[in-house]
Design an enzyme around this catalytic site. Structure first.
Site: not given
Length: 415
Positions: A97, A129, A415
């Site tokens: 979406r 990514y 992290f």
């Protein structure tokens, strides 16, 4: 406010009183396993709410994304501001979406407004990514070493190092001093902000898998702490005898002798026959000290993904191991302010990178630039894969050598 990229809900900066619901959305997306209270409180304290985003469908959080304030070592030893992208998730009910695209676009615009030339992340799924301009720039070595059969030779000076046990919490300050000394030595290392030192001490019983609580040993020379190792031991008894495992969590030393003393200690622990490591530098020195590298069960995987947010500032922030003077034609559909031609001129003393109308020498996307930025991935290897085009003969070799690093870049912790 509707997010760009197709998401019709509300995309906004996280309020501190929304953190619990926001974090629960993240945990659900990663399998729904509850964290120990000490872990949850650590991440609550570290979350920078004003640098975090939540996507909301009505009063329901359906997407999360954060950005830690880091300083990242780059080739040449400089420490550069970088946004540590973290805690990214989209609720399974709201996939496809535009939630992720909206968050990534807003986040990169924010990073640019903060004046940080780089965004970095570790990817649960690397395939996600690349389309946002992130390239795999560092790699991590894991190993399962058969210490019953593999011996370790050590360099001169190792016998001058003395080891002593210390409670992990009591030794924290000394360990952090050692870590801080090593940060400038490798591209990819993170200078730790206050609070991050506690992450290395997290030791919930639920994650030990039958191993001991965290243990710590310090390496010292002339009364000075020059290294440390934090580890666990998993006992195992078989009909033929003890075959315990040493599970290394952290190891750092300021010189080869300190590191070798720590590795030898881990190799020689009583009642153990193997040593398991994760996330170590791919060129770490122990690989050249072992008697049989084939019995070390080594594997390599991607670690830190790098994304130049400001191409000019990023390339100017590092140095180059050989002189380079090339014009880069950079494609960046997601952050159009980076697109176009940039003249990079640099050497071991410094660099400049400015807009130019000169003819391009190399053509590549910002993803390839991110992959090569820390010196661990060569432009030549990317060109061999068809990801970089040489437009002037000799430019590829010049840029590949210049952007390289004498030591492999390394991300010391997640992290």
């Amino acid at each position: 406010m509707s997010g760009r990229g197709g998401f019709a809900g509300d995309l906004r900066v996280l309020r501190q009183d929304e953190w619990d619901g926001w974090y629960d959305t993240l945990l659900r997306a990663f399998g729904g396993v509850a964290e120990a209270p000490e872990e949850r409180e650590t991440w609550r304290a570290l979350t920078e709410s004003d640098r975090s985003l939540g996507a909301w469908d009505g009063d329901v959080c359906v997407g999360t994304a954060g950005a830690f304030s880091f300083r990242l070592t780059v080739p040449g030893g400089a420490s550069v501001p970088a946004a540590g992208v973290t805690m990214v998730s989209v609720a399974a009910t709201h996939r496809r979406r535009g939630v992720l695209t909206s968050m990534m676009r807003r986040q990169l615009e924010d990073v640019r407004s903060w004046g940080e030339p780089l965004a970095v992340l570790t990817a649960s799924e690397p395939a996600i990514y690349g389309r946002f301009g992130y390239g795999a720039a560092t790699f991590a070595l894991s190993a399962e070493i058969d210490t019953a059969r593999v011996r370790l030779s050590v360099p001169p000076g190792t016998e001058d190092v003395r080891l002593r046990y210390a409670a992990p919490g009591d030794a924290l300050a000394a360990c952090e001093e050692v870590y801080a000394r090593t940060v400038p030595e490798r591209p990819g290392m993170l200078a730790r902000r206050p609070g991050w030192e506690r992450v290395g001490l997290l030791d919930p019983e639920s994650e030990r898998g039958g191993a001991s609580p965290l243990q710590c040993v310090l390496a010292q020379r002339d009364g000075e702490t020059v290294g440390f190792a934090r580890y666990r031991v998993r006992p195992e008894w078989t009909p033929s005898g003890p075959e315990g495992q040493v599970l290394l969590k952290d190891l750092a030393g300021v010189d080869p002798a300190a590191r070798a003393a720590l590795w030898r200690f881990l190799f020689d622990l009583d009642l153990t026959s193997s040593l398991k490591t994760r996330g170590r530098p791919v060129d770490e020195d122990w690989q050249h000290l072992v008697s049989d590298v084939r019995r070390c069960g080594m594997q390599v995987r991607d670690a830190l993904h790098v994304r130049p947010v400001d191409v000019g500032a990023a390339l100017q922030a590092r140095t180059y191991q050989a002189p380079v003077d090339v014009v880069l034609e950079v494609a960046d559909d997601f952050c159009p302010w980076n697109a176009g031609r940039w003249r990079l001129s640099g050497d071991t003393k410094g660099a400049s990178c400015d807009r130019t109308t000169d003819a391009a020498d190399l053509a590549l996307s910002v993803r390839e630039l991110g992959a090569a930025y820390l010196g661990g991935v060569s432009l030549a290897s990317l060109a061999a894969a068809g990801r970089v085009r040489e437009l002037r003969g000799g430019a590829l070799a010049e840029a590949s050598v210049g952007l390289g690093s004498a030591v492999a870049p390394w991300l010391p912790h997640g992290f």
